[in-house]
Motif scaffolding. Structure first.
Motif, PDB file in Angstrom:
ATOM      1  N   TRP A  92      -0.099  -6.217  -7.442  1.00 52.80           N
ATOM      2  CA  TRP A  92      -0.729  -5.972  -8.643  1.00 52.80           C
ATOM      3  C   TRP A  92      -0.460  -4.816  -9.467  1.00 52.80           C
ATOM      4  O   TRP A  92      -0.544  -4.670 -10.418  1.00 52.80           O
ATOM      5  CB  TRP A  92      -2.325  -6.125  -8.320  1.00 52.80           C
ATOM      6  CG  TRP A  92      -2.751  -7.549  -8.067  1.00 52.80           C
ATOM      7  CD1 TRP A  92      -3.111  -8.015  -6.911  1.00 52.80           C
ATOM      8  CD2 TRP A  92      -2.994  -8.511  -9.002  1.00 52.80           C
ATOM      9  NE1 TRP A  92      -3.842  -9.533  -7.020  1.00 52.80           N
ATOM     10  CE2 TRP A  92      -3.592  -9.647  -8.185  1.00 52.80           C
ATOM     11  CE3 TRP A  92      -2.929  -8.676 -10.409  1.00 52.80           C
ATOM     12  CZ2 TRP A  92      -3.661 -10.948  -8.952  1.00 52.80           C
ATOM     13  CZ3 TRP A  92      -3.252  -9.864 -11.002  1.00 52.80           C
ATOM     14  CH2 TRP A  92      -3.722 -11.013 -10.281  1.00 52.80           C
ATOM     15  N   CYS A  93      -0.086  -3.839  -8.691  1.00 55.36           N
ATOM     16  CA  CYS A  93      -0.131  -2.514  -9.279  1.00 55.36           C
ATOM     17  C   CYS A  93       1.025  -1.743  -9.019  1.00 55.36           C
ATOM     18  O   CYS A  93       1.354  -1.640  -7.668  1.00 55.36           O
ATOM     19  CB  CYS A  93      -1.552  -1.639  -8.821  1.00 55.36           C
ATOM     20  SG  CYS A  93      -1.393   0.121  -9.402  1.00 55.36           S
ATOM     21  N   TYR A 108       5.903   3.253  -9.196  1.00 57.18           N
ATOM     22  CA  TYR A 108       6.042   3.618  -7.685  1.00 57.18           C
ATOM     23  C   TYR A 108       5.294   2.636  -6.869  1.00 57.18           C
ATOM     24  O   TYR A 108       4.088   2.439  -7.163  1.00 57.18           O
ATOM     25  CB  TYR A 108       5.880   4.978  -7.345  1.00 57.18           C
ATOM     26  CG  TYR A 108       6.415   6.067  -8.139  1.00 57.18           C
ATOM     27  CD1 TYR A 108       7.588   6.806  -7.517  1.00 57.18           C
ATOM     28  CD2 TYR A 108       6.071   6.526  -9.652  1.00 57.18           C
ATOM     29  CE1 TYR A 108       8.265   7.807  -8.127  1.00 57.18           C
ATOM     30  CE2 TYR A 108       7.102   7.678 -10.057  1.00 57.18           C
ATOM     31  CZ  TYR A 108       8.018   8.199  -9.092  1.00 57.18           C
ATOM     32  OH  TYR A 108       8.699   9.112 -10.010  1.00 57.18           O
ATOM     33  N   PHE A 109       5.701   2.327  -5.671  1.00 60.29           N
ATOM     34  CA  PHE A 109       5.126   1.362  -4.755  1.00 60.29           C
ATOM     35  C   PHE A 109       5.406   1.902  -3.337  1.00 60.29           C
ATOM     36  O   PHE A 109       6.128   2.561  -2.989  1.00 60.29           O
ATOM     37  CB  PHE A 109       5.968  -0.018  -5.006  1.00 60.29           C
ATOM     38  CG  PHE A 109       5.704  -0.966  -6.015  1.00 60.29           C
ATOM     39  CD1 PHE A 109       4.797  -1.618  -6.565  1.00 60.29           C
ATOM     40  CD2 PHE A 109       6.747  -0.463  -6.949  1.00 60.29           C
ATOM     41  CE1 PHE A 109       4.965  -2.206  -7.672  1.00 60.29           C
ATOM     42  CE2 PHE A 109       6.877  -0.842  -8.176  1.00 60.29           C
ATOM     43  CZ  PHE A 109       5.879  -1.898  -8.596  1.00 60.29           C
ATOM     44  N   PHE A 110       4.179   1.756  -2.521  1.00 61.33           N
ATOM     45  CA  PHE A 110       4.225   2.188  -1.269  1.00 61.33           C
ATOM     46  C   PHE A 110       4.761   0.992  -0.422  1.00 61.33           C
ATOM     47  O   PHE A 110       4.814  -0.267  -0.533  1.00 61.33           O
ATOM     48  CB  PHE A 110       2.763   2.274  -0.699  1.00 61.33           C
ATOM     49  CG  PHE A 110       2.009   3.498  -1.152  1.00 61.33           C
ATOM     50  CD1 PHE A 110       2.318   4.605  -0.189  1.00 61.33           C
ATOM     51  CD2 PHE A 110       1.021   3.444  -1.885  1.00 61.33           C
ATOM     52  CE1 PHE A 110       1.690   5.707  -0.597  1.00 61.33           C
ATOM     53  CE2 PHE A 110       0.361   4.519  -2.051  1.00 61.33           C
ATOM     54  CZ  PHE A 110       0.651   5.536  -1.468  1.00 61.33           C
ATOM     55  N   LYS A 111       5.711   1.641   0.458  1.00 61.55           N
ATOM     56  CA  LYS A 111       6.420   0.862   1.354  1.00 61.55           C
ATOM     57  C   LYS A 111       5.432   0.285   2.648  1.00 61.55           C
ATOM     58  O   LYS A 111       4.710   1.231   2.912  1.00 61.55           O
ATOM     59  CB  LYS A 111       7.764   1.399   1.993  1.00 61.55           C
ATOM     60  CG  LYS A 111       9.016   1.582   1.001  1.00 61.55           C
ATOM     61  CD  LYS A 111      10.083   1.993   1.767  1.00 61.55           C
ATOM     62  CE  LYS A 111      11.534   1.934   1.061  1.00 61.55           C
ATOM     63  NZ  LYS A 111      12.525   2.423   1.653  1.00 61.55           N
ATOM     64  N   ILE A 112       5.721  -1.042   3.194  1.00 57.83           N
ATOM     65  CA  ILE A 112       5.191  -1.120   4.614  1.00 57.83           C
ATOM     66  C   ILE A 112       5.780  -0.198   5.656  1.00 57.83           C
ATOM     67  O   ILE A 112       6.855  -0.365   5.695  1.00 57.83           O
ATOM     68  CB  ILE A 112       4.984  -2.623   4.773  1.00 57.83           C
ATOM     69  CG1 ILE A 112       4.514  -3.378   3.597  1.00 57.83           C
ATOM     70  CG2 ILE A 112       4.424  -2.971   6.022  1.00 57.83           C
ATOM     71  CD1 ILE A 112       4.744  -5.040   3.646  1.00 57.83           C
ATOM     72  N   PRO A 113       4.870   0.467   6.524  1.00 63.32           N
ATOM     73  CA  PRO A 113       5.402   1.210   7.537  1.00 63.32           C
ATOM     74  C   PRO A 113       6.005   0.271   8.440  1.00 63.32           C
ATOM     75  O   PRO A 113       5.421  -0.718   8.782  1.00 63.32           O
ATOM     76  CB  PRO A 113       4.026   1.981   8.277  1.00 63.32           C
ATOM     77  CG  PRO A 113       3.149   1.900   7.032  1.00 63.32           C
ATOM     78  CD  PRO A 113       3.464   0.530   6.304  1.00 63.32           C
TER      79      PRO A 113
END
Length: 239
Positions: free
Chosen positions: A83-84, A131-136
């Motif tokens: 979504w973001c 920017y997007f967080f990666k999945i650990p």
């Protein structure tokens, strides 16, 4: 690496955007982000009011306001069902409105510098200017797709794509080495079913949040280049 406080604030921001977006889907009786895009194309409505919550659409994003919170974001349109995508400027505005005591610590430039460090360290990925967080990797598992199949069927709640095995499908599998355990839950989760001689041999949930970026790009191409069909095709459920 970005500091822990900035990381916590950024994850809080993403979580709250997802929450208010899911409230919007519920209020409009929709199921997925894709449904929202179709709704907006059919109804040009710059503002939606639901239960004292106001959604004001602008450009590629939206501003949500209620008596408890103000939050503005850019949709992650180029990144599947997320979504973001975090715009440092809009995120800085969120901190100003909701964490006034921290605003002086996190200017737009400090936020962007922190995010750029996170990209270098592998915590985040940058798409265009978002920017997007990666999945650990610790939250993923090694996938084990069935090797023998001749057809892939992609299902969501009202759509289906039937694709004969080809080089693109095989490339998707090769790029999906480690994936998030989706358990078939959440919005924008599809079911991938693999058939051999009209018998289902394997199935697994698919959601672009839980798969590697290269695999997501291939899946988007598969769905774009193959015809969507109705779900009245009957096949054996044996595994």
């Amino acid at each position: 690496m970005m500091n822990d406080e900035l990381k916590s604030l950024a994850k809080e921001y993403v979580d709250k955007v997802e929450h208010v977006c899911l409230l919007l889907l519920e209020g409009l009786n929709l199921k997925t982000k894709s449904d929202l895009w179709k709704y907006r194309r059919a109804h040009y409505i710059p503002e939606i009011n639901l239960n004292d919550n106001k959604y004001e659409f602008h450009g590629r994003g939206c501003r949500f306001s209620s008596k408890d919170m103000i939050i503005d974001w850019d949709f992650g349109c180029s990144f599947g069902s997320r979504w973001c995508g975090i715009n440092p400027g809009l995120f800085s505005y969120y901190i100003k409105e909701n964490h006034k005591d921290l605003f002086e610590l996190y200017s737009w430039s400090k936020i962007q510098n922190g995010f750029e460090q996170a990209v270098i360290s592998g915590e985040m990925v940058k798409k265009a200017d978002l920017y997007f967080f990666k999945i650990p990797i610790t939250e993923t598992f090694a996938s084990d797709f069935h090797k023998e199949f001749d057809t892939l069927i992609i299902d969501d709640y009202n759509s289906q794509w039937i694709i004969k095995r080809n080089k693109m499908v095989d490339r998707f599998i090769r790029k999906s080495r480690r994936i998030l355990n989706l358990n078939g839950e959440g919005t924008d989760v599809y079911i991938l079913s693999f058939f051999l001689n009209d018998r289902k041999v394997f199935s697994i949930p698919y959601g672009d949040v839980g798969y590697p970026i290269k695999a997501v790009t291939i899946m988007e191409a598969l769905m774009r280049e193959n015809k969507e069909v109705s779900k009245n095709v009957k096949r054996s459920n044996s595994c």
